[in-house]
Design a protein around this motif. Structure first.
Motif, PDB file in Angstrom:
ATOM      1  N   GLN A 298      71.521  33.792  72.772  1.00  0.00           N
ATOM      2  CA  GLN A 298      71.322  34.707  73.900  1.00  0.00           C
ATOM      3  C   GLN A 298      69.920  35.319  73.872  1.00  0.00           C
ATOM      4  O   GLN A 298      69.316  35.514  74.927  1.00  0.00           O
ATOM      5  CB  GLN A 298      72.398  35.796  73.920  1.00  0.00           C
ATOM      6  N   LEU A 299      69.403  35.618  72.692  1.00  0.00           N
ATOM      7  CA  LEU A 299      68.024  36.104  72.606  1.00  0.00           C
ATOM      8  C   LEU A 299      67.058  35.046  73.114  1.00  0.00           C
ATOM      9  O   LEU A 299      66.112  35.353  73.844  1.00  0.00           O
ATOM     10  CB  LEU A 299      67.677  36.491  71.170  1.00  0.00           C
ATOM     11  N   ASP A 300      67.288  33.780  72.748  1.00  0.00           N
ATOM     12  CA  ASP A 300      66.430  32.697  73.234  1.00  0.00           C
ATOM     13  C   ASP A 300      66.461  32.608  74.758  1.00  0.00           C
ATOM     14  O   ASP A 300      65.425  32.417  75.400  1.00  0.00           O
ATOM     15  CB  ASP A 300      66.842  31.351  72.625  1.00  0.00           C
ATOM     16  N   LEU A 301      67.648  32.742  75.340  1.00  0.00           N
ATOM     17  CA  LEU A 301      67.782  32.729  76.800  1.00  0.00           C
ATOM     18  C   LEU A 301      66.984  33.866  77.427  1.00  0.00           C
ATOM     19  O   LEU A 301      66.261  33.669  78.406  1.00  0.00           O
ATOM     20  CB  LEU A 301      69.259  32.850  77.193  1.00  0.00           C
ATOM     21  N   LEU A 302      67.104  35.054  76.854  1.00  0.00           N
ATOM     22  CA  LEU A 302      66.408  36.228  77.390  1.00  0.00           C
ATOM     23  C   LEU A 302      64.896  36.133  77.201  1.00  0.00           C
ATOM     24  O   LEU A 302      64.131  36.552  78.068  1.00  0.00           O
ATOM     25  CB  LEU A 302      66.968  37.501  76.756  1.00  0.00           C
TER      26      LEU A 302
ATOM     27  N   ALA B  85      71.187  33.389  90.479  1.00  0.00           N
ATOM     28  CA  ALA B  85      70.380  33.079  89.298  1.00  0.00           C
ATOM     29  C   ALA B  85      70.460  34.211  88.276  1.00  0.00           C
ATOM     30  O   ALA B  85      70.668  33.971  87.082  1.00  0.00           O
ATOM     31  CB  ALA B  85      68.927  32.824  89.709  1.00  0.00           C
ATOM     32  N   LEU B  86      70.312  35.448  88.731  1.00  0.00           N
ATOM     33  CA  LEU B  86      70.407  36.589  87.817  1.00  0.00           C
ATOM     34  C   LEU B  86      71.814  36.718  87.246  1.00  0.00           C
ATOM     35  O   LEU B  86      71.983  36.982  86.057  1.00  0.00           O
ATOM     36  CB  LEU B  86      70.000  37.883  88.524  1.00  0.00           C
ATOM     37  N   ALA B  87      72.813  36.484  88.070  1.00  0.00           N
ATOM     38  CA  ALA B  87      74.199  36.557  87.602  1.00  0.00           C
ATOM     39  C   ALA B  87      74.469  35.511  86.519  1.00  0.00           C
ATOM     40  O   ALA B  87      75.265  35.753  85.603  1.00  0.00           O
ATOM     41  CB  ALA B  87      75.169  36.386  88.767  1.00  0.00           C
ATOM     42  N   SER B  88      73.801  34.377  86.602  1.00  0.00           N
ATOM     43  CA  SER B  88      73.989  33.343  85.584  1.00  0.00           C
ATOM     44  C   SER B  88      73.456  33.790  84.228  1.00  0.00           C
ATOM     45  O   SER B  88      73.931  33.333  83.196  1.00  0.00           O
ATOM     46  CB  SER B  88      73.338  32.025  86.006  1.00  0.00           C
ATOM     47  N   ILE B  89      72.488  34.701  84.231  1.00  0.00           N
ATOM     48  CA  ILE B  89      71.983  35.256  82.969  1.00  0.00           C
ATOM     49  C   ILE B  89      72.862  36.409  82.522  1.00  0.00           C
ATOM     50  O   ILE B  89      73.390  36.415  81.411  1.00  0.00           O
ATOM     51  CB  ILE B  89      70.522  35.736  83.125  1.00  0.00           C
TER      52      ILE B  89
ATOM     53  N   TRP C  74      77.613  38.850  75.876  1.00  0.00           N
ATOM     54  CA  TRP C  74      76.712  39.594  75.006  1.00  0.00           C
ATOM     55  C   TRP C  74      75.362  39.936  75.631  1.00  0.00           C
ATOM     56  O   TRP C  74      74.668  40.808  75.127  1.00  0.00           O
ATOM     57  CB  TRP C  74      76.475  38.876  73.666  1.00  0.00           C
ATOM     58  N   VAL C  75      74.957  39.268  76.700  1.00  0.00           N
ATOM     59  CA  VAL C  75      73.627  39.490  77.259  1.00  0.00           C
ATOM     60  C   VAL C  75      73.425  40.936  77.704  1.00  0.00           C
ATOM     61  O   VAL C  75      72.427  41.569  77.362  1.00  0.00           O
ATOM     62  CB  VAL C  75      73.326  38.490  78.410  1.00  0.00           C
ATOM     63  N   GLY C  76      74.368  41.468  78.460  1.00  0.00           N
ATOM     64  CA  GLY C  76      74.241  42.848  78.915  1.00  0.00           C
ATOM     65  C   GLY C  76      74.163  43.816  77.745  1.00  0.00           C
ATOM     66  O   GLY C  76      73.336  44.735  77.736  1.00  0.00           O
ATOM     67  N   GLY C  77      74.987  43.600  76.751  1.00  0.00           N
ATOM     68  CA  GLY C  77      74.982  44.461  75.566  1.00  0.00           C
ATOM     69  C   GLY C  77      73.684  44.372  74.785  1.00  0.00           C
ATOM     70  O   GLY C  77      73.188  45.378  74.267  1.00  0.00           O
ATOM     71  N   ILE C  78      73.127  43.186  74.703  1.00  0.00           N
ATOM     72  CA  ILE C  78      71.849  43.004  74.000  1.00  0.00           C
ATOM     73  C   ILE C  78      70.747  43.768  74.721  1.00  0.00           C
ATOM     74  O   ILE C  78      69.990  44.518  74.102  1.00  0.00           O
ATOM     75  CB  ILE C  78      71.490  41.504  73.893  1.00  0.00           C
TER      76      ILE C  78
END
Length: 110
Positions: free
Chosen positions: A57-61, A15-19, A24-28
């Motif tokens: 990606q912000l919405d996902l986070l 689940a965490l890996a899917s995020i 860009w997620v890690g960089g954000i």
């Protein structure tokens, strides 16, 4: 069961890996680790990321309680800042360990 963006996972690592595996997620997360950041500033830090992708990606986070979007009305203008939630701050340690492991075990070609 772990739900991420309408997907169900049995394994918390998956689940965490899917995020974190999304571009860009890690960089954000890494870019806003120290302070609150406004959207325009974040977009400049992520200069090759399109506005549409950054918003997605912000919405996902935000949806997964990793980032908080703090909106304030200032002189009839909404000022929006992003910062890491408590769980987002805790995730920095995990990401630092991932970086350490990668540097030791994965060859990076330039």
């Amino acid at each position: 069961m772990y739900n991420i963006s309408d997907m169900v996972y049995d394994c918390p690592v998956e689940a965490l890996a899917s995020i974190l595996g999304k571009k860009w997620v890690g960089g954000i997360i890494w870019a806003i680790q120290d302070d609150k950041v406004r959207f325009g500033d974040l977009q400049r830090k992520m200069n090759k990321c399109s506005k549409k992708m950054l918003i997605q990606q912000l919405d996902l986070l935000i949806e997964n309680n990793i980032i908080i979007n703090d909106k304030k009305l200032i002189k009839n203008t909404v000022e929006s800042t992003y910062y890491l939630s408590e769980s987002g701050l805790a995730l920095l340690n995990v990401m630092a360990k991932m970086i350490e492991w990668s540097n030791q075990h994965i060859t990076c070609e330039e």
